[in-house]
Scaffold this active site. Structure first.
Site, PDB file in Angstrom:
ATOM      1  N   ARG A 160       0.841  -1.219   0.000  1.00  0.00           N
ATOM      2  CA  ARG A 160       0.000   0.000   0.000  1.00  0.00           C
ATOM      3  C   ARG A 160       0.869   1.259   0.000  1.00  0.00           C
ATOM      4  O   ARG A 160       0.565   2.237   0.700  1.00  0.00           O
ATOM      5  CB  ARG A 160      -0.933   0.032   1.216  1.00  0.00           C
ATOM      6  N   SER A 235     -10.399  -0.589   3.227  1.00  0.00           N
ATOM      7  CA  SER A 235      -9.640  -0.745   4.472  1.00  0.00           C
ATOM      8  C   SER A 235      -9.182   0.621   4.966  1.00  0.00           C
ATOM      9  O   SER A 235      -8.490   1.328   4.245  1.00  0.00           O
ATOM     10  CB  SER A 235      -8.401  -1.598   4.241  1.00  0.00           C
ATOM     11  N   GLU A 331      -4.552   3.971   6.525  1.00  0.00           N
ATOM     12  CA  GLU A 331      -4.204   3.766   5.112  1.00  0.00           C
ATOM     13  C   GLU A 331      -4.832   4.849   4.223  1.00  0.00           C
ATOM     14  O   GLU A 331      -4.270   5.260   3.210  1.00  0.00           O
ATOM     15  CB  GLU A 331      -4.682   2.375   4.682  1.00  0.00           C
TER      16      GLU A 331
END
Ligand code: EPU
Length: 336
Positions: A160, A235, A331
């Site tokens: 990520r 997420s 995130e």
């Protein structure tokens, strides 16, 4: 190409947060973008708005990147190189590729967002990351208006993560991504348990790209809220990576703790488990909360305020730290 004023961003972010852009422009070509950056340097870039939490009105010029188009650059017997412009919707590109029998992105079906933002956070799911199929990323340098390319190995892709979130953050606007996909002997990745189960259920032994995509779509639909129905950004946190030593200590206290080995000394823990164990799964606070089927996803049930959701995220971080001595990293981009 016209600058509009006081535009609501509610329909431009998948969290569905209703903040305003003081000034807003839609860009439909690289040329328009080059013209714009001659005079405007302080930009707020908006692709599919699928990885951000807006907590206040935006005072910068909001640039909605809507450059469309898919074209094949070259191909041989085994591979095809495809340029996809930043404003294409990611999942529509996936479906297009599958319809042509081009392999490599079927596991990334149904991920919200646009093609132009997929390299920034190196989107990933079910054992595949987009870095596995990116040949290069093309971008306009805001300072000079020049079109430049970042080859795959220059993007510093990680979990990520990429150069676009770090060293060159805010300096470039991604205008297209060139993908290298397979035309035959596809390298199917069906090792993920839930995919295996779906295929077995349908009695499929030799899955096609479409079979894998369909399996992924049905797994995602079961667990993840559709942003068109319930606002969310996928997420909200990254799965934390801890040392083997810390993992062994935690395992004594929590024998059921799930884990994945990352390297000899690093273990990844599903943040969803940590959040669920801390009692947040399915918790609702008025018009926002933690999704009932996947604790890693924070949701907006109605007219939630971005700041409230951010406060909830911080509360979750503090609780996880207290319970497990683990730092949970957010995130999603928090826009303040
Ligand atoms: N789990 C729980 N409770 C929950 C959720 C998860 O206990 O509420 C535990 C379970 O042990 C489960 C494990 O976590 O087996 C893994 O859950 P899941 O397969 O749903 O995957 P994840 O680790 O929670 C990651 C990605 C997702 C991606 C899936 C599938 C991150 C931050 N998230 O989630 O990506 O779709 O794997 O590969 O890496 C996204 O980035 O927006 C996203 C949805």
């Amino acid at each position: 190409m016209k600058i509009q004023e006081n535009i609501s961003l509610k329909n431009y972010n998948t969290f569905g947060i209703n903040v305003k852009a003081k000034r807003f422009i839609t860009i439909e070509s690289v040329y328009e973008l080059q013209k714009l950056v001659e005079t405007e340097k302080d930009l707020f870039l908006l692709g599919g708005g699928s990885n951000m939490l807006l907590t206040s009105d935006i005072n910068k010029l909001v640039v909605h990147l809507n450059i469309k188009g898919i074209s094949i650059d070259s191909e041989d017997e085994n591979n095809v190189f495809i340029t996809v412009n930043a404003g294409e919707v990611w999942h529509e590109f996936v479906l297009w590729a599958i319809s042509k029998n081009y392999g490599g992105i079927e596991n990334l079906s149904l991920i919200p967002g646009n093609v132009g933002t997929c390299p920034i956070q190196n989107i990933g799911a079910y054992g595949v990351e987009v870095k596995d199929v990116i040949h290069k990323v093309e971008a306009i340098e805001i300072e000079t208006g020049k079109l430049v390319s970042f080859l795959n190995n220059e993007c510093n892709f990680g979990y990520r993560n990429s150069i676009f979130k770090n060293e060159v953050k805010g300096k470039y606007v991604i205008t297209s991504v060139v993908f290298k996909l397979t035309k035959k002997e596809h390298n199917l990745n069906i090792s993920y348990g839930a995919i295996k189960d779906k295929l077995a259920l349908k009695n499929i032994q030799n899955p096609t790209l479409k079979d894998v995509s369909d399996a992924v779509i049905s797994i995602r639909e079961e667990k993840l809220p559709n942003p068109k129905e319930i606002g969310n950004s996928g997420s909200f946190f990254k799965n934390p990576i801890i040392s083997k030593k810390q993992f062994n200590d935690l395992k004594e206290k929590f024998p059921n703790i799930p884990s994945y080995v990352v390297s000899e000394n690093e273990i990844k823990i599903p943040a969803g488990w940590l959040i669920e164990q801390s009692g947040f799964k399915g918790k609702r606070f008025g018009n926002y909360g933690v999704h009932e089927k996947q604790a890693l996803v924070l949701v907006n049930y109605g007219n939630a305020n971005g700041q409230d959701i951010y406060e909830l995220a911080k509360k979750i971080q503090t609780t996880i730290k207290e319970n497990f001595s683990i730092d949970l990293e957010i995130e999603v981009n928090i826009i303040t």
